[in-house]
Design a protein around this motif. Structure first.
Motif, PDB file in Angstrom:
ATOM      1  N   TYR A 185      16.457 -46.305  12.188  1.00  0.00           N
ATOM      2  CA  TYR A 185      15.376 -46.975  11.469  1.00  0.00           C
ATOM      3  C   TYR A 185      15.871 -48.258  10.796  1.00  0.00           C
ATOM      4  N   ASN A 186      16.985 -48.170  10.097  1.00  0.00           N
ATOM      5  CA  ASN A 186      17.529 -49.352   9.418  1.00  0.00           C
ATOM      6  C   ASN A 186      17.935 -50.439  10.404  1.00  0.00           C
ATOM      7  N   SER A 187      18.521 -50.052  11.513  1.00  0.00           N
ATOM      8  CA  SER A 187      18.897 -51.008  12.545  1.00  0.00           C
ATOM      9  C   SER A 187      17.652 -51.657  13.156  1.00  0.00           C
ATOM     10  N   PHE A 188      16.642 -50.846  13.372  1.00  0.00           N
ATOM     11  CA  PHE A 188      15.370 -51.331  13.910  1.00  0.00           C
ATOM     12  C   PHE A 188      14.776 -52.385  12.974  1.00  0.00           C
ATOM     13  N   LEU A 189      14.714 -52.081  11.684  1.00  0.00           N
ATOM     14  CA  LEU A 189      14.163 -53.017  10.696  1.00  0.00           C
ATOM     15  C   LEU A 189      14.970 -54.308  10.637  1.00  0.00           C
ATOM     16  N   LYS A 190      16.268 -54.172  10.736  1.00  0.00           N
ATOM     17  CA  LYS A 190      17.156 -55.329  10.645  1.00  0.00           C
ATOM     18  C   LYS A 190      16.940 -56.295  11.809  1.00  0.00           C
ATOM     19  N   ASN A 191      16.616 -55.760  12.984  1.00  0.00           N
ATOM     20  CA  ASN A 191      16.547 -56.579  14.189  1.00  0.00           C
ATOM     21  C   ASN A 191      15.140 -56.916  14.668  1.00  0.00           C
TER      22      ASN A 191
ATOM     23  N   GLY B  14      12.669 -58.633  13.225  1.00  0.00           N
ATOM     24  CA  GLY B  14      12.173 -59.970  12.912  1.00  0.00           C
ATOM     25  C   GLY B  14      11.267 -59.972  11.693  1.00  0.00           C
ATOM     26  N   LYS B  15      10.754 -61.155  11.398  1.00  0.00           N
ATOM     27  CA  LYS B  15       9.918 -61.320  10.214  1.00  0.00           C
ATOM     28  C   LYS B  15       8.446 -61.149  10.563  1.00  0.00           C
ATOM     29  N   ASN B  16       7.644 -61.007   9.540  1.00  0.00           N
ATOM     30  CA  ASN B  16       6.199 -60.868   9.672  1.00  0.00           C
ATOM     31  C   ASN B  16       5.789 -59.666  10.524  1.00  0.00           C
ATOM     32  N   VAL B  17       6.571 -58.601  10.431  1.00  0.00           N
ATOM     33  CA  VAL B  17       6.275 -57.364  11.142  1.00  0.00           C
ATOM     34  C   VAL B  17       6.199 -56.237  10.121  1.00  0.00           C
ATOM     35  N   GLN B  18       5.149 -55.459  10.215  1.00  0.00           N
ATOM     36  CA  GLN B  18       4.992 -54.292   9.341  1.00  0.00           C
ATOM     37  C   GLN B  18       5.311 -53.052  10.158  1.00  0.00           C
ATOM     38  N   VAL B  19       6.225 -52.245   9.666  1.00  0.00           N
ATOM     39  CA  VAL B  19       6.602 -51.012  10.346  1.00  0.00           C
ATOM     40  C   VAL B  19       6.132 -49.831   9.505  1.00  0.00           C
ATOM     41  N   ASP B  20       5.285 -49.004  10.093  1.00  0.00           N
ATOM     42  CA  ASP B  20       4.838 -47.777   9.440  1.00  0.00           C
ATOM     43  C   ASP B  20       5.561 -46.613  10.109  1.00  0.00           C
ATOM     44  N   ILE B  21       6.245 -45.821   9.309  1.00  0.00           N
ATOM     45  CA  ILE B  21       7.027 -44.706   9.849  1.00  0.00           C
ATOM     46  C   ILE B  21       6.311 -43.395   9.532  1.00  0.00           C
ATOM     47  N   PHE B  22       6.297 -42.508  10.526  1.00  0.00           N
ATOM     48  CA  PHE B  22       5.645 -41.214  10.397  1.00  0.00           C
ATOM     49  C   PHE B  22       6.587 -40.123  10.907  1.00  0.00           C
ATOM     50  N   PHE B  23       6.376 -38.910  10.413  1.00  0.00           N
ATOM     51  CA  PHE B  23       7.165 -37.752  10.837  1.00  0.00           C
ATOM     52  C   PHE B  23       6.219 -36.621  11.202  1.00  0.00           C
ATOM     53  N   HIS B  24       6.529 -35.933  12.315  1.00  0.00           N
ATOM     54  CA  HIS B  24       5.674 -34.814  12.716  1.00  0.00           C
ATOM     55  C   HIS B  24       6.324 -33.458  12.461  1.00  0.00           C
ATOM     56  N   HIS B  25       7.589 -33.418  12.122  1.00  0.00           N
ATOM     57  CA  HIS B  25       8.313 -32.185  11.771  1.00  0.00           C
ATOM     58  C   HIS B  25       8.122 -31.062  12.802  1.00  0.00           C
ATOM     59  N   PHE B  26       8.127 -31.446  14.073  1.00  0.00           N
ATOM     60  CA  PHE B  26       8.042 -30.510  15.195  1.00  0.00           C
ATOM     61  C   PHE B  26       6.723 -29.740  15.234  1.00  0.00           C
ATOM     62  N   ASN B  27       5.695 -30.255  14.581  1.00  0.00           N
ATOM     63  CA  ASN B  27       4.378 -29.632  14.568  1.00  0.00           C
ATOM     64  C   ASN B  27       3.497 -30.387  15.567  1.00  0.00           C
ATOM     65  N   VAL B  28       3.067 -29.695  16.625  1.00  0.00           N
ATOM     66  CA  VAL B  28       2.299 -30.331  17.696  1.00  0.00           C
ATOM     67  C   VAL B  28       0.967 -30.861  17.176  1.00  0.00           C
ATOM     68  N   GLN B  29       0.306 -30.125  16.284  1.00  0.00           N
ATOM     69  CA  GLN B  29      -0.973 -30.575  15.742  1.00  0.00           C
ATOM     70  C   GLN B  29      -0.800 -31.859  14.923  1.00  0.00           C
ATOM     71  N   VAL B  30       0.249 -31.921  14.124  1.00  0.00           N
ATOM     72  CA  VAL B  30       0.522 -33.123  13.326  1.00  0.00           C
ATOM     73  C   VAL B  30       0.835 -34.290  14.257  1.00  0.00           C
ATOM     74  N   PHE B  31       1.625 -34.025  15.282  1.00  0.00           N
ATOM     75  CA  PHE B  31       1.961 -35.052  16.264  1.00  0.00           C
ATOM     76  C   PHE B  31       0.692 -35.627  16.901  1.00  0.00           C
ATOM     77  N   LYS B  32      -0.182 -34.747  17.390  1.00  0.00           N
ATOM     78  CA  LYS B  32      -1.422 -35.188  18.030  1.00  0.00           C
ATOM     79  C   LYS B  32      -2.313 -35.963  17.063  1.00  0.00           C
ATOM     80  N   LYS B  33      -2.423 -35.478  15.829  1.00  0.00           N
ATOM     81  CA  LYS B  33      -3.267 -36.142  14.836  1.00  0.00           C
ATOM     82  C   LYS B  33      -2.739 -37.537  14.517  1.00  0.00           C
ATOM     83  N   LEU B  34      -1.438 -37.666  14.343  1.00  0.00           N
ATOM     84  CA  LEU B  34      -0.852 -38.970  14.046  1.00  0.00           C
ATOM     85  C   LEU B  34      -1.101 -39.954  15.188  1.00  0.00           C
ATOM     86  N   ILE B  35      -0.924 -39.491  16.403  1.00  0.00           N
ATOM     87  CA  ILE B  35      -1.144 -40.351  17.561  1.00  0.00           C
ATOM     88  C   ILE B  35      -2.612 -40.747  17.673  1.00  0.00           C
TER      89      ILE B  35
END
Length: 140
Positions: A103-109, A111-132
């Protein structure tokens, strides 16, 4: 309709002119968070444009997180932060030391004017589907 300005024969696609007009209106304070944008039909009629042209502009602004739509009601200003050109949806199973390094490497490289929203599904298929499903169409 003093928010949107369209000029013919300037070499800039009309959908981009709509985007630039809305960004300019936000920048100068004509539009603030929560304001309603002109309807797709009003813009089409005022400038003799196709619905696809106006929808393309509004969809681009939606993807950038500047506006949002309420079905049957219209489009509204969501954010006055117009410098963000891309929104990235980043989904991990969980946060650990390795994912944090990625994640830190991704943010570093990224560029500017980019918003990164990070999400976690914790191995829960329903959470994964809902987030997507909830994020579909909101990210570039």
């Amino acid at each position: 309709m003093n928010i949107i300005s369209i000029q013919n024969n300037i070499g800039l696609p009309k959908y981009k002119q709509i985007i630039l007009s809305i960004e300019k209106a936000i920048e100068v304070g004509k539009l603030i968070k929560g304001d309603r944008l002109p309807s797709v039909n009003k813009v089409c009629l005022a400038f003799s444009l196709s619905r696809d042209t106006v929808l393309l502009a509004y969809d681009e602004l939606k993807k950038r997180g500047i506006i949002y739509a309420i079905p049957g009601k219209g489009y509204y200003v969501k954010s006055v932060e117009i410098t963000i050109t891309q929104k990235v949806f980043l989904l991990f199973d969980e946060l650990n030391i390795f994912k944090e390094d990625i994640y830190n490497s991704f943010l570093k490289n990224i560029g500017k004017n980019v918003q990164v929203d990070i999400f976690f599904h914790h191995f829960n298929v329903q959470v994964f589907k809902k987030l997507i499903n909830d994020s579909n169409g909101n990210y570039t």
